[in-house]
Design a protein around this motif. Structure first.
Motif, PDB file in Angstrom:
ATOM      1  N   LYS A  60     -12.506   2.458   5.177  1.00 28.79           N
ATOM      2  CA  LYS A  60     -11.470   3.012   6.046  1.00 28.79           C
ATOM      3  C   LYS A  60     -11.455   2.347   7.417  1.00 28.79           C
ATOM      4  O   LYS A  60     -10.406   1.924   7.904  1.00 28.79           O
ATOM      5  CB  LYS A  60     -11.680   4.528   6.201  1.00 28.79           C
ATOM      6  CG  LYS A  60     -11.328   5.337   4.975  1.00 28.79           C
ATOM      7  CD  LYS A  60     -11.376   6.828   5.235  1.00 28.79           C
ATOM      8  CE  LYS A  60     -12.786   7.365   5.275  1.00 28.79           C
ATOM      9  NZ  LYS A  60     -12.823   8.849   5.329  1.00 28.79           N
ATOM     10  N   LEU A  81       3.063   6.970   9.680  1.00 28.59           N
ATOM     11  CA  LEU A  81       2.774   7.179   8.261  1.00 28.59           C
ATOM     12  C   LEU A  81       3.447   8.441   7.714  1.00 28.59           C
ATOM     13  O   LEU A  81       4.031   8.426   6.620  1.00 28.59           O
ATOM     14  CB  LEU A  81       1.259   7.255   8.041  1.00 28.59           C
ATOM     15  CG  LEU A  81       0.797   7.451   6.605  1.00 28.59           C
ATOM     16  CD1 LEU A  81       1.224   6.278   5.730  1.00 28.59           C
ATOM     17  CD2 LEU A  81      -0.717   7.636   6.544  1.00 28.59           C
ATOM     18  N   LEU A 124     -10.604  -1.629   7.359  1.00 24.55           N
ATOM     19  CA  LEU A 124      -9.497  -1.989   6.479  1.00 24.55           C
ATOM     20  C   LEU A 124      -8.896  -3.330   6.879  1.00 24.55           C
ATOM     21  O   LEU A 124      -8.514  -3.548   8.024  1.00 24.55           O
ATOM     22  CB  LEU A 124      -8.426  -0.896   6.540  1.00 24.55           C
ATOM     23  CG  LEU A 124      -7.224  -1.082   5.614  1.00 24.55           C
ATOM     24  CD1 LEU A 124      -7.620  -0.820   4.167  1.00 24.55           C
ATOM     25  CD2 LEU A 124      -6.085  -0.137   6.036  1.00 24.55           C
ATOM     26  N   ILE A 166       0.852  -1.182   0.000  1.00 33.07           N
ATOM     27  CA  ILE A 166       0.000   0.000   0.000  1.00 33.07           C
ATOM     28  C   ILE A 166       0.888   1.233   0.000  1.00 33.07           C
ATOM     29  O   ILE A 166       1.821   1.334   0.801  1.00 33.07           O
ATOM     30  CB  ILE A 166      -0.933   0.012   1.228  1.00 33.07           C
ATOM     31  CG1 ILE A 166      -1.942  -1.129   1.141  1.00 33.07           C
ATOM     32  CG2 ILE A 166      -1.673   1.342   1.331  1.00 33.07           C
ATOM     33  CD1 ILE A 166      -2.886  -1.197   2.325  1.00 33.07           C
ATOM     34  N   TYR A 189      -6.906   8.690   4.638  1.00 32.50           N
ATOM     35  CA  TYR A 189      -7.028   9.150   6.018  1.00 32.50           C
ATOM     36  C   TYR A 189      -6.411  10.543   6.126  1.00 32.50           C
ATOM     37  O   TYR A 189      -5.208  10.678   6.384  1.00 32.50           O
ATOM     38  CB  TYR A 189      -6.308   8.193   6.969  1.00 32.50           C
ATOM     39  CG  TYR A 189      -6.796   6.765   6.901  1.00 32.50           C
ATOM     40  CD1 TYR A 189      -7.905   6.348   7.632  1.00 32.50           C
ATOM     41  CD2 TYR A 189      -6.143   5.823   6.108  1.00 32.50           C
ATOM     42  CE1 TYR A 189      -8.354   5.033   7.576  1.00 32.50           C
ATOM     43  CE2 TYR A 189      -6.585   4.509   6.044  1.00 32.50           C
ATOM     44  CZ  TYR A 189      -7.688   4.125   6.779  1.00 32.50           C
ATOM     45  OH  TYR A 189      -8.132   2.826   6.716  1.00 32.50           O
ATOM     46  N   TYR A 196      -3.371   2.781  12.313  1.00 29.78           N
ATOM     47  CA  TYR A 196      -3.416   1.676  11.364  1.00 29.78           C
ATOM     48  C   TYR A 196      -2.087   1.502  10.626  1.00 29.78           C
ATOM     49  O   TYR A 196      -1.822   0.440  10.067  1.00 29.78           O
ATOM     50  CB  TYR A 196      -4.532   1.902  10.345  1.00 29.78           C
ATOM     51  CG  TYR A 196      -5.935   1.687  10.879  1.00 29.78           C
ATOM     52  CD1 TYR A 196      -6.204   1.538  12.234  1.00 29.78           C
ATOM     53  CD2 TYR A 196      -7.015   1.658  10.001  1.00 29.78           C
ATOM     54  CE1 TYR A 196      -7.495   1.354  12.703  1.00 29.78           C
ATOM     55  CE2 TYR A 196      -8.316   1.475  10.462  1.00 29.78           C
ATOM     56  CZ  TYR A 196      -8.550   1.329  11.809  1.00 29.78           C
ATOM     57  OH  TYR A 196      -9.844   1.151  12.272  1.00 29.78           O
ATOM     58  N   PHE A 197      -1.258   2.573  10.614  1.00 29.69           N
ATOM     59  CA  PHE A 197       0.017   2.526   9.913  1.00 29.69           C
ATOM     60  C   PHE A 197       1.114   3.066  10.827  1.00 29.69           C
ATOM     61  O   PHE A 197       0.884   3.972  11.626  1.00 29.69           O
ATOM     62  CB  PHE A 197      -0.039   3.342   8.617  1.00 29.69           C
ATOM     63  CG  PHE A 197      -1.101   2.869   7.680  1.00 29.69           C
ATOM     64  CD1 PHE A 197      -0.855   1.835   6.794  1.00 29.69           C
ATOM     65  CD2 PHE A 197      -2.369   3.420   7.718  1.00 29.69           C
ATOM     66  CE1 PHE A 197      -1.847   1.369   5.965  1.00 29.69           C
ATOM     67  CE2 PHE A 197      -3.362   2.962   6.890  1.00 29.69           C
ATOM     68  CZ  PHE A 197      -3.107   1.924   6.008  1.00 29.69           C
ATOM     69  N   SER A 228      -1.385   6.988  -0.911  1.00 34.80           N
ATOM     70  CA  SER A 228      -2.786   6.552  -0.964  1.00 34.80           C
ATOM     71  C   SER A 228      -3.427   6.636   0.421  1.00 34.80           C
ATOM     72  O   SER A 228      -4.583   7.040   0.564  1.00 34.80           O
ATOM     73  CB  SER A 228      -2.880   5.121  -1.484  1.00 34.80           C
ATOM     74  OG  SER A 228      -2.360   5.005  -2.785  1.00 34.80           O
ATOM     75  N   MET A 229      -2.676   6.230   1.444  1.00 35.40           N
ATOM     76  CA  MET A 229      -3.226   6.234   2.794  1.00 35.40           C
ATOM     77  C   MET A 229      -3.353   7.647   3.355  1.00 35.40           C
ATOM     78  O   MET A 229      -4.260   7.935   4.128  1.00 35.40           O
ATOM     79  CB  MET A 229      -2.368   5.359   3.702  1.00 35.40           C
ATOM     80  CG  MET A 229      -2.410   3.887   3.320  1.00 35.40           C
ATOM     81  SD  MET A 229      -4.105   3.168   3.329  1.00 35.40           S
ATOM     82  CE  MET A 229      -4.579   3.304   1.571  1.00 35.40           C
ATOM     83  N   ARG A 252      -4.977   7.229  10.826  1.00 33.24           N
ATOM     84  CA  ARG A 252      -3.803   7.470   9.982  1.00 33.24           C
ATOM     85  C   ARG A 252      -2.521   6.978  10.664  1.00 33.24           C
ATOM     86  O   ARG A 252      -1.666   6.353  10.025  1.00 33.24           O
ATOM     87  CB  ARG A 252      -3.728   8.976   9.706  1.00 33.24           C
ATOM     88  CG  ARG A 252      -2.608   9.450   8.824  1.00 33.24           C
ATOM     89  CD  ARG A 252      -2.679  10.984   8.777  1.00 33.24           C
ATOM     90  NE  ARG A 252      -1.624  11.582   7.990  1.00 33.24           N
ATOM     91  CZ  ARG A 252      -1.792  12.161   6.799  1.00 33.24           C
ATOM     92  NH1 ARG A 252      -2.973  12.177   6.240  1.00 33.24           N
ATOM     93  NH2 ARG A 252      -0.778  12.732   6.173  1.00 33.24           N
TER      94      ARG A 252
END
Length: 522
Positions: A458, A353, A461, A330, A339, A349-350, A334-335, A346
C-alpha cells in the motif's frame, strides 16, 4: 583484451562533457595514466560524478525494467502485451529473442570505474577524511550496482578489484550478495552522515544522490534482507539467515535514529514533495528532475512504471474517459478495499477516488481509478500549440524512510520473540501517518509478516519494490500470476525469477553461460 583504463577514460569523458560541472583533468604526459588524472579532491569528485552519471543513464534507459513489471499491482492490462508476459512468466517463444537483448553492460561499466577510484585513492595526495569519503562512495556504488544486478539476473559475473576486463564465469548470486554486503558495510563505516559531507570546493552537499552513511545503511539493510529472504532459492543455503535479519534490522535502526531523516506529515506531502525529491524523508535518490534532457542517450524523460497507468488529470492532453485505454488499469473498487475509509492514501494516491467512482460516472470512468500519486510530468508546447509529453519530471527515489520503517518491521517479525512488539510499532508508525487503522492481531489470520508485506504494498505502490518483496517473502506462488504459481523449487534455483542474460554479455566472454531456466527455453 583492451585494458579498462582506456575505455573508462573515453566513457567518462563523454559523461562529464554531457553534464558534470568539473571535467576530469589529465596532465599532459607522454603516457596517459590514472596516476596523473586522479590526484586531487576535484579530480576524484569529478570521476565519482561520472559514476553517478552512469547510474542516471540506467535510470533513463532501464526503468521500469521487466522485473518491476512482473510484480507491479494491476487489475487489468492489454492482452498479449509485455505486461501480460511479464506478470504470468509466459513469454511467447517468438519473443524470446527480444527478451534476450537485455544487457547488464551498463551496470558493469560503473563498477569497473569504482574500482579505478579504489585502486588510486590510496596513492593520491588526499587527507584521510577525503580518502575515506571517495573510497566509501566507490564501495557504495559497487554494492548498489551488484544489488541491482542480482535483483534482475541472479547469478552474474563478480568483478572484484580488477581494472582490466577479462573473460569471467558467473558466480552464484548468494556469493555476490556476500561481496556486496561487505562493500556496503565498508561504505557505512567510512562515509559521514549527509549533513557532514563537504564537496571538494568546501560547499555542503546539496543533492541526495551523494552517497552518505544513511544511504549506505539503507543499502546494507536491503542487501542483508535479500540474501536472508532468498535462502529458499540460494545455491549455497548453509548460512544463518537470522544473523542477516539481525544485521538488516540494525542497519535500518542506524538510518531511523540518525537524526537525518523524518517522515513527511501525511500522504499528500509524500506525493507533492517526497516523490519529487530532496525531502527529509528521502534517503537516496538519482537526480532527474529538471534534467530530463541532460543525457544524450535519453532524449525523453526517465522511464517509470507509472507511465503505464497515468493519464487524466495529470496529462494535460488526456480526458477522463481515456482511462479505459491505459496499458495498466486499476479498479476503483480494488483501491477502496486496499485503502479503507480514513486512510489518507486513498485520496492522495488516487484522484477523487470516491466521487469519481460514483455509479453515475461509470460510462466515463469504466469503474477505474485515476492514478494521482505521481503528478509532475515534463511537457513542452510546440510552435503549432501541440503539447508534447516527455516523461516523469521527478527524481528516482531509491529509498525513503517509510520503506526503512517497514523493512525493519519485517526484520523484527522474522526475528520474533522480543522483536515482535517493535515490529508492530514500526508498522503502526506508517499506518498512523496515513490515518489508517492500527494493527490488530486478528488481521490476515494473525500473520504479522503478511500484514507488513501488505502495508509495503500500500505505502510503496508503484515505487518498484513489490516484486522484490514478493520474492524475499517467498510469496511467489500466491501473490503472482500464471506460470509463477506452478514453478518448482528447482525452477527457482535455476533462475525462473530472473531475466535472461542479454546476448551482448556473451561477446568476448566464452566463460559465460546462460541462466539455466531460460537456457532450456531458448
Amino acid at each position: 583484451m583492451c585494458k579498462i583504463r582506456y575505455f573508462v577514460i573515453a566513457l567518462f569523458g563523454l559523461y562529464l562533457l554531457c553534464g558534470c560541472e568539473d571535467a576530469l583533468t589529465v596532465k599532459p604526459e607522454n603516457s596517459l595514466t590514472y596516476e596523473n588524472g586522479l590526484s586531487t579532491p576535484k579530480d576524484f569528485e569529478s570521476f565519482i560524478n561520472g559514476i553517478d552519471k552512469a547510474l542516471k543513464t540506467v535510470t533513463y534507459m532501464n526503468e521500469p525494467n521487466l522485473q518491476i513489471k512482473k510484480g507491479v499491482y494491476v487489475d487489468e492490462y492489454y492482452d498479449d502485451s509485455e505486461m501480460e508476459w511479464a506478470q504470468t512468466l509466459s513469454y511467447p517463444s517468438s519473443e524470446l529473442s527480444y527478451w534476450n537483448t537485455w544487457s547488464w553492460q551498463m551496470y558493469y561499466e560503473p563498477i569497473a570505474s569504482a574500482n579505478v577510484v579504489l585502486t588510486y585513492a590510496d596513492a593520491a595526495d588526499l587527507s584521510s577524511e577525503r580518502r575515506d569519503l571517495y573510497k566509501g562512495q566507490a564501495w557504495f556504488y559497487k554494492a548498489l550496482l551488484y544489488l541491482e544486478i542480482i535483483h534482475q539476473w541472479g547469478d552474474c559475473m563478480l568483478i572484484r578489484d580488477q581494472v582490466e576486463l577479462l573473460p569471467t564465469a558467473k558466480t552464484a548470486w548468494d556469493e555476490v550478495a556476500d561481496y556486496a554486503i561487505d562493500m556496503a558495510t565498508k561504505a557505512a563505516e567510512a562515509l559521514p552522515e549527509f549533513d557532514k559531507i563537504r564537496m571538494a570546493n568546501g560547499n555542503v552537499a546539496t543533492y541526495k544522490s551523494i552517497p552518505c552513511k544513511g544511504s549506505a545503511n539503507a543499502l546494507l539493510a536491503h542487501l542483508c534482507a535479500w540474501k536472508a529472504g532468498g535462502k529458499y532459492f540460494a545455491h549455497h543455503d548453509a548460512y544463518d539467515e537470522m544473523e542477516l535479519w539481525k544485521k538488516a534490522e540494525e542497519a535500518c535502526t542506524q538510518v531511523i535514529t540518525s537524526g537525518q531523516y523524518d517522515l513527511a506529515a501525511n500522504p499528500e506531502e509524500v506525493c507533492t514533495s517526497v516523490l519529487l525529491g530532496g525531502s527529509r524523508e528521502s534517503i537516496y535518490e538519482t537526480i532527474t528532475r529538471n534534467f530530463w534532457n541532460e543525457d544524450i542517450l535519453a532524449p525523453v524523460g526517465p522511464k517509470h512504471i507509472v507511465e503505464e497507468y497515468a493519464g487524466w488529470p495529470v496529462f494535460p492532453t488526456s480526458q477522463p474517459s481515456f482511462v479505459a485505454y491505459n496499458t495498466c488499469r486499476i479498479k476503483a473498487s480494488s483501491m477502496k478495499e486496499m485503502y479503507p475509509q480514513n486512510d489518507l492514501r486513498r485520496e492522495s494516491y488516487f484522484y477523487k477516488l470516491d466521487s469519481m467512482s460514483h455509479d453515475t460516472l461509470l460510462p466515463v470512468t469504466g469503474g477505474y481509478a485515476y492514478m494521482y500519486k505521481y503528478r509532475k510530468f515534463y511537457t513542452e508546447r510546440t510552435d503549432d500549440g501541440y503539447i508534447m509529453l516527455y516523461g516523469l519530471d521527478q527524481n528516482k527515489i531509491w529509498w525513503r524512510l517509510a520503506d526503512i520503517y517497514l523493512l525493519r518491521a519485517e526484520c523484527r517479525a522474522r526475528l520474533g520473540g522480543s522483536y515482535v512488539e517493535g515490529a508492530i510499532d514500526d508498522l503502526n508508525k506508517i499506518r498512523k501517518r496515513a490515518g489508517a487503522k492500527l494493527y490488530d492481531a486478528s488481521e490476515y489470520g494473525g500473520d504479522l509478516r503478511y500484514a507488513i508485506f501488505k502495508e509495503r504494498e500500500k505505502e510503496l505502490l508503484l515505487e518498484g519494490q513489490r516484486y522484490y518483496d514478493i520474492i524475499r517473502n517467498d510469496y511467489v506462488r500466491t501473490e503472482l500470476r500464471g506460470n509463477f504459481r506452478t514453478v518448482t523449487n528447482q525452477d527457482l534455483k535455476d533462475g525462473a525469477l530472473f531475466l535472461m542474460i542479454g546476448s551482448g554479455a556473451f561477446n568476448r566472454n566464452p566463460l559465460l553461460r546462460q541462466n539455466a531456466y531460460w537456457h532450456r527455453r531458448l
